[in-house]
Structure formats: structure tokens, C-alpha cells
Design a protein around this motif. Structure first.
Motif, PDB file in Angstrom:
ATOM      1  N   THR A 208       0.853  -1.200   0.000  1.00 50.77           N
ATOM      2  CA  THR A 208       0.000   0.000   0.000  1.00 50.77           C
ATOM      3  C   THR A 208       0.880   1.238   0.000  1.00 50.77           C
ATOM      4  N   ASP A 209       0.420   2.277  -0.647  1.00 49.51           N
ATOM      5  CA  ASP A 209       1.217   3.505  -0.713  1.00 49.51           C
ATOM      6  C   ASP A 209       1.040   4.375   0.523  1.00 49.51           C
ATOM      7  N   LYS A 210      -0.033   4.138   1.300  1.00 48.50           N
ATOM      8  CA  LYS A 210      -0.241   4.918   2.531  1.00 48.50           C
ATOM      9  C   LYS A 210      -1.232   4.179   3.420  1.00 48.50           C
ATOM     10  N   LYS A 211      -1.125   4.442   4.699  1.00 52.18           N
ATOM     11  CA  LYS A 211      -2.033   3.823   5.670  1.00 52.18           C
ATOM     12  C   LYS A 211      -2.691   4.849   6.586  1.00 52.18           C
ATOM     13  N   ASP A 212      -2.338   6.085   6.385  1.00 49.09           N
ATOM     14  CA  ASP A 212      -2.978   7.183   7.116  1.00 49.09           C
ATOM     15  C   ASP A 212      -3.527   8.157   6.080  1.00 49.09           C
ATOM     16  N   ILE A 213      -4.835   8.276   6.049  1.00 50.16           N
ATOM     17  CA  ILE A 213      -5.459   9.124   5.029  1.00 50.16           C
ATOM     18  C   ILE A 213      -6.485  10.049   5.672  1.00 50.16           C
ATOM     19  N   LEU A 214      -6.821  11.097   4.922  1.00 46.20           N
ATOM     20  CA  LEU A 214      -7.948  11.944   5.282  1.00 46.20           C
ATOM     21  C   LEU A 214      -9.210  11.352   4.671  1.00 46.20           C
ATOM     22  N   ILE A 215     -10.350  11.724   5.187  1.00 47.74           N
ATOM     23  CA  ILE A 215     -11.612  11.191   4.673  1.00 47.74           C
ATOM     24  C   ILE A 215     -11.721  11.476   3.173  1.00 47.74           C
TER      25      ILE A 215
ATOM     26  N   GLN B  95      -3.648   3.317  -2.919  1.00 50.51           N
ATOM     27  CA  GLN B  95      -3.288   2.397  -3.989  1.00 50.51           C
ATOM     28  C   GLN B  95      -2.821   1.081  -3.360  1.00 50.51           C
ATOM     29  N   LEU B  96      -3.603   0.015  -3.548  1.00 52.06           N
ATOM     30  CA  LEU B  96      -3.266  -1.310  -3.016  1.00 52.06           C
ATOM     31  C   LEU B  96      -2.774  -2.174  -4.166  1.00 52.06           C
ATOM     32  N   LYS B  97      -1.519  -2.653  -4.065  1.00 51.99           N
ATOM     33  CA  LYS B  97      -0.923  -3.475  -5.108  1.00 51.99           C
ATOM     34  C   LYS B  97      -0.763  -4.905  -4.585  1.00 51.99           C
ATOM     35  N   ILE B  98      -1.342  -5.879  -5.311  1.00 52.91           N
ATOM     36  CA  ILE B  98      -1.248  -7.305  -4.955  1.00 52.91           C
ATOM     37  C   ILE B  98      -0.390  -7.998  -6.000  1.00 52.91           C
ATOM     38  N   LYS B  99       0.625  -8.775  -5.539  1.00 53.75           N
ATOM     39  CA  LYS B  99       1.601  -9.371  -6.458  1.00 53.75           C
ATOM     40  C   LYS B  99       2.011 -10.749  -5.946  1.00 53.75           C
ATOM     41  N   THR B 100       2.128 -11.707  -6.879  1.00 55.20           N
ATOM     42  CA  THR B 100       2.660 -13.031  -6.549  1.00 55.20           C
ATOM     43  C   THR B 100       3.520 -13.530  -7.701  1.00 55.20           C
ATOM     44  N   VAL B 101       4.569 -14.306  -7.389  1.00 51.99           N
ATOM     45  CA  VAL B 101       5.513 -14.826  -8.383  1.00 51.99           C
ATOM     46  C   VAL B 101       5.656 -16.328  -8.155  1.00 51.99           C
TER      47      VAL B 101
END
Length: 317
Positions: free
Chosen positions: A35-42, A47-53
């Protein structure tokens, strides 16, 4: 015998090691959750990136991340497509970016999501779970400095005075209305006959002026021009006095339309047109007619005046 047992033990250890290595390949795959951030304003987006190899030929993707219809305290803004990337080390990578946000203030946990892998035969062998993560959703932070700020001075408001614009616009509008009314009444107003007021009736005056034309020499070019000009003027003055209008500047076409509107007989209008056009030819085109033609024009004008007296303005009994 002891040697055989020893060889058998080595073989078993080797088989066990190979099986362990294979099992590690098949069952130790991991999935990355970034994730690019975990503290946000309302309302701010994450941006959630899911990756597997995993190695090509050994494992296949059986079932990719499936998002539930709703996630408590979170809204899915956009779900990106699943990208497949092949690496030189004979491995595949599956990646997907999900954009999400939250409109509930507080500390919320985004849940884990399952990803299912299968072996070369298509048999499901492993289910991976994305990492859950905590998101702090808050309002804009208040000013914590507690500093006193200077009182802003009173700003002078500039007010534009449009009074003169309104006055100018009113004057222009008034002039425009006056012009329209002037043209309207000028067009519809009956003008007084041009020339001096005569004590004679229009008919008697016209006949007297026609008789005076006998004094002009119809062999002289200048006299001929005056003769035909006066002939047209006599008819205009006569008709103008009859209709109480100023017809001095009327053209031949205007006079013919006037007679048509007065319900004058068409055959007589044709006779009048021939006389008036002959007068115009002498006056404007410098045409020199024969004496007989000039006399004929005078007779046609005289005849027309007599017919007007009879048809349009018959004598009262």
C-alpha cells in the motif's frame, strides 16, 4: 549387510530432501500486499498493489483475488486489470492495483483476500492470503500551534457607481423610441399640398395651368423640356390637392401605384403611364419629341384629370 543399510539410508535421505525441496517450491509461495499509505484523510485514495511470483510449469494461477460486494468502512474506487509478467528465470508474476478509499473516520482493518494456486495438472494445491492492513482515516488536522494571528485591517470595498451608465442608456433608449415614433407618424401622416394655396379648386387650377402650356414653342428644345416638366408637375399638384398629400417628389411609379390603389380603371392607368414616361424621357433622357407627341401627352394628362374627377371624385348632386 551394514553397507547395504548405509546405502539405503543415504537413498532415503536423498529422496526425502528432494521431496522437501519440491514441497517447498509448491507450498511456500507468498503473495505481496503493498500500500502507498495507511494514514489518510476522509475521501483520500489508497493504492493497493497485490503481487505473486511462481515458477512456470510447476504452478498455475487457479483463482485470482475476488473482491467481495462490499467491504466494511471501505469503498472500491477502481479495480485495475491483472497484469502478467514473465521473467528470465522462468517465473511468472501476477500483479493488480486496486484503488480504494474510506469516508468513515476511525481505525479500520482492510481484510485479507484469497488467491488460489494449482499444480501443472490444474489441481488446487495452495491458497494464499493477502495481508490485512490497518488504515487510519481522519479529518484534516486542526491547527495545534495555538498562535495568535494579527487582526486583518478592514478592506475598503470598491463600489462601482453605474448611475451614469443607466442615464446614458435611458437617453439612448428615449432617442431610439423618438426616432421610431417620428418615422412612423411621418409615414402615416397626410402632408399638406406643396406650393402656394390657391383659391381655385384642384381641377380648375390644373385646367388653367394646362392651358398656359400653349405659350411654349414646341420647336425649341429648352421649351420642350420645360413643357413636359410642367405637365408632370401639374398632374402631381392636382392629385396631391385631391388627396391632401404632398406628391411633389413622387416618381412615375409612385403615381401609378397611387392610382391603382385608388381603383382607377386599368386602361386609363395605362394611358397615364404613357404620358408620364414620355415626360420623364424628355426631362431625364434628353429626348426631343415631335410637337404632335408633346400635344398628345398634354391631352392624355388632361383626359386623365377629367376621368379622375368623374370616377374617383364624382360631382355631388
Amino acid at each position: 549387510m551394514a553397507k547395504r543399510k548405509k546405502n539405503w539410508s543415504v537413498l532415503c535421505v536423498g529422496i526425502t530432501a528432494c521431496f522437501s525441496f519440491y514441497t517447498q517450491i509448491c507450498f511456500s509461495q507468498t503473495i505481496q500486499t503493498i500500500t502507498d499509505k495507511k494514514d489518510i484523510l476522509i475521501g483520500e485514495q489508497i493504492q493497493l498493489k497485490i503481487k505473486t511470483v511462481f515458477p512456470i510449469g510447476q504452478l498455475n494461477l487457479s483463482k485470482w483475488v475476488t473482491l467481495p460486494d462490499s467491504i466494511s468502512h471501505f469503498d472500491i474506487v477502481e479495480t485495475g486489470k491483472v497484469d502478467t509478467i514473465a521473467y528470465k528465470d522462468n517465473s511468472n508474476s501476477f500483479e493488480q492495483t486496486i484503488t480504494l478509499t474510506s469516508f468513515d473516520s476511525g481505525r479500520w482493518v482492510f481484510p485479507s483476500l484469497p488467491v488460489e494456486l494449482a499444480d501443472a495438472t490444474g489441481k488446487p494445491v495452495q491458497e494464499l492470503m493477502t495481508d490485512s492492513f490497518i488504515v487510519n482515516v481522519s479529518y484534516s488536522p486542526p491547527d495545534s500551534t495555538n498562535q495568535l494571528r494579527d487582526i486583518k485591517p478592514i478592506i475598503k470595498v470598491s463600489i462601482t457607481d453605474y448611475t451614469w451608465y443607466y442615464i446614458a442608456g435611458g437617453i439612448v433608449l428615449l432617442l431610439l423610441i423618438t426616432l421610431i415614433l417620428y418615422r412612423y407618424f411621418k409615414k402615416n401622416k397626410k402632408l399638406k399640398p406643396a406650393g402656394p394655396i390657391s383659391k381655385l379648386s384642384p381641377y380648375d387650377e390644373a385646367m388653367g395651368e394646362i392651358n398656359k402650356l400653349a405659350q411654349y414653342d414646341l420647336q425649341n428644345a429648352e421649351a420642350i423640356k420645360i413643357y413636359h416638366t410642367k405637365l408632370s408637375d401639374i398632374f402631381k399638384r392636382y392629385l396631391g390637392r385631391k388627396q391632401n398629400k404632398n406628391l411633389a417628389n413622387s416618381t412615375t411609379s409612385d403615381l401609378l401605384i397611387n392610382m391603382a390603389n385608388s381603383k382607377f380603371i386599368p386602361e386609363n392607368i395605362s394611358t397615364l403611364a404613357m404620358a408620364l414616361r414620355s415626360n420623364d424621357a424628355v426631362k431625364f433622357a434628353k429626348y426631343i419629341p415631335m410637337a404632335l407627341e408633346s400635344e398628345d401627352c398634354k391631352l392624355k394628362i388632361k383626359e386623365t384629370i377629367n376621368l379622375i374627377e368623374q370616377q374617383i371624385y364624382p360631382p355631388k348632386l
